[in-house]
Design a protein around this motif. Structure first.
Motif, mmCIF file in Angstrom:
data_model
loop_
_atom_site.group_PDB
_atom_site.id
_atom_site.type_symbol
_atom_site.label_atom_id
_atom_site.label_comp_id
_atom_site.label_asym_id
_atom_site.label_seq_id
_atom_site.Cartn_x
_atom_site.Cartn_y
_atom_site.Cartn_z
ATOM 1 N N TRP A 1 0.834 -1.201 0.000
ATOM 2 C CA TRP A 1 0.000 0.000 0.000
ATOM 3 C C TRP A 1 0.871 1.255 0.000
ATOM 4 O O TRP A 1 0.607 2.208 -0.739
ATOM 5 N N ALA A 2 1.929 1.264 0.811
ATOM 6 C CA ALA A 2 2.823 2.428 0.865
ATOM 7 C C ALA A 2 3.525 2.642 -0.467
ATOM 8 O O ALA A 2 3.661 3.781 -0.932
ATOM 9 N N ALA A 3 3.961 1.573 -1.110
ATOM 10 C CA ALA A 3 4.639 1.701 -2.401
ATOM 11 C C ALA A 3 3.687 2.251 -3.461
ATOM 12 O O ALA A 3 4.066 3.132 -4.239
ATOM 13 N N ILE A 4 2.463 1.757 -3.478
ATOM 14 C CA ILE A 4 1.492 2.253 -4.451
ATOM 15 C C ILE A 4 1.143 3.708 -4.166
ATOM 16 O O ILE A 4 1.058 4.531 -5.085
ATOM 17 N N ALA A 5 0.977 4.062 -2.906
ATOM 18 C CA ALA A 5 0.643 5.439 -2.546
ATOM 19 C C ALA A 5 1.768 6.395 -2.924
ATOM 20 O O ALA A 5 1.516 7.483 -3.439
ATOM 21 N N LEU A 6 3.010 6.003 -2.687
ATOM 22 C CA LEU A 6 4.132 6.864 -3.060
ATOM 23 C C LEU A 6 4.244 7.003 -4.567
ATOM 24 O O LEU A 6 4.604 8.069 -5.072
ATOM 25 N N ARG A 7 3.953 5.959 -5.280
ATOM 26 C CA ARG A 7 4.084 5.990 -6.735
ATOM 27 C C ARG A 7 2.983 6.825 -7.374
ATOM 28 O O ARG A 7 3.206 7.509 -8.363
ATOM 29 N N ARG A 8 1.778 6.762 -6.818
ATOM 30 C CA ARG A 8 0.639 7.472 -7.423
ATOM 31 C C ARG A 8 0.603 8.948 -7.071
ATOM 32 O O ARG A 8 0.004 9.729 -7.795
ATOM 33 N N THR A 9 1.178 9.319 -5.955
ATOM 34 C CA THR A 9 1.194 10.736 -5.599
ATOM 35 C C THR A 9 2.395 11.393 -6.253
ATOM 36 O O THR A 9 3.290 10.744 -6.761
ATOM 37 N N GLU A 10 2.432 12.658 -6.194
ATOM 38 C CA GLU A 10 3.548 13.399 -6.771
ATOM 39 C C GLU A 10 4.588 13.684 -5.696
ATOM 40 O O GLU A 10 5.153 14.770 -5.634
ATOM 41 N N ALA A 11 4.809 12.704 -4.860
ATOM 42 C CA ALA A 11 5.756 12.876 -3.770
ATOM 43 C C ALA A 11 7.168 12.965 -4.323
ATOM 44 O O ALA A 11 7.573 12.162 -5.151
ATOM 45 N N GLY A 12 7.885 13.926 -3.845
ATOM 46 C CA GLY A 12 9.276 14.092 -4.247
ATOM 47 C C GLY A 12 10.178 13.957 -3.039
ATOM 48 O O GLY A 12 9.734 13.629 -1.938
ATOM 49 N N LYS A 13 11.446 14.180 -3.277
ATOM 50 C CA LYS A 13 12.385 14.122 -2.161
ATOM 51 C C LYS A 13 12.074 15.241 -1.175
ATOM 52 O O LYS A 13 11.744 16.350 -1.589
ATOM 53 N N PRO A 14 12.186 14.994 0.108
ATOM 54 C CA PRO A 14 12.004 16.088 1.065
ATOM 55 C C PRO A 14 13.146 17.089 0.931
ATOM 56 O O PRO A 14 14.274 16.720 0.607
ATOM 57 N N LYS A 15 12.823 18.348 1.138
ATOM 58 C CA LYS A 15 13.831 19.407 1.024
ATOM 59 C C LYS A 15 13.890 20.200 2.310
ATOM 60 O O LYS A 15 12.888 20.419 2.974
ATOM 61 N N TRP A 16 15.078 20.636 2.619
ATOM 62 C CA TRP A 16 15.264 21.539 3.747
ATOM 63 C C TRP A 16 14.719 22.909 3.360
ATOM 64 O O TRP A 16 14.616 23.235 2.178
ATOM 65 N N PRO A 17 14.341 23.729 4.336
ATOM 66 C CA PRO A 17 13.771 25.045 4.002
ATOM 67 C C PRO A 17 14.698 25.897 3.131
ATOM 68 O O PRO A 17 14.225 26.643 2.278
ATOM 69 N N TRP A 18 16.000 25.789 3.303
ATOM 70 C CA TRP A 18 16.914 26.611 2.515
ATOM 71 C C TRP A 18 17.123 26.069 1.098
ATOM 72 O O TRP A 18 17.720 26.732 0.266
ATOM 73 N N GLU A 19 16.601 24.891 0.801
ATOM 74 C CA GLU A 19 16.707 24.338 -0.551
ATOM 75 C C GLU A 19 15.522 24.737 -1.425
ATOM 76 O O GLU A 19 15.569 24.556 -2.634
ATOM 77 N N ARG A 20 14.498 25.276 -0.816
ATOM 78 C CA ARG A 20 13.307 25.639 -1.583
ATOM 79 C C ARG A 20 13.518 26.977 -2.286
ATOM 80 O O ARG A 20 14.230 27.846 -1.810
ATOM 81 N N ARG A 21 12.833 27.131 -3.407
ATOM 82 C CA ARG A 21 12.904 28.383 -4.133
ATOM 83 C C ARG A 21 11.987 29.410 -3.459
ATOM 84 O O ARG A 21 11.050 29.057 -2.755
#
Length: 53
Positions: free
Chosen positions: A29-49
């Protein structure tokens, strides 16, 4: 029934099989949920635009 038969009987009808089946269901279930959502790598606040992406 020999030792092998007893062990197989205990594994298949004991608590081990439902635990493995439940863990497999949660993992799939977790693998399918991660694949179907647009989940990306987590980013630190200073990595965000500045625009939030």
């Amino acid at each position: 029934m020999g030792t092998v038969g007893t062990v197989l009987f205990e594994v298949l009808l004991g608590w081990v099989a439902p635990v493995f089946a439940g863990a497999a269901a949660v993992a799939s279930w977790a693998a399918i949920a991660l694949r179907r959502t647009e989940a990306g790598k987590p980013k630190w606040p200073w990595e965000r635009r500045p625009d939030g992406s």
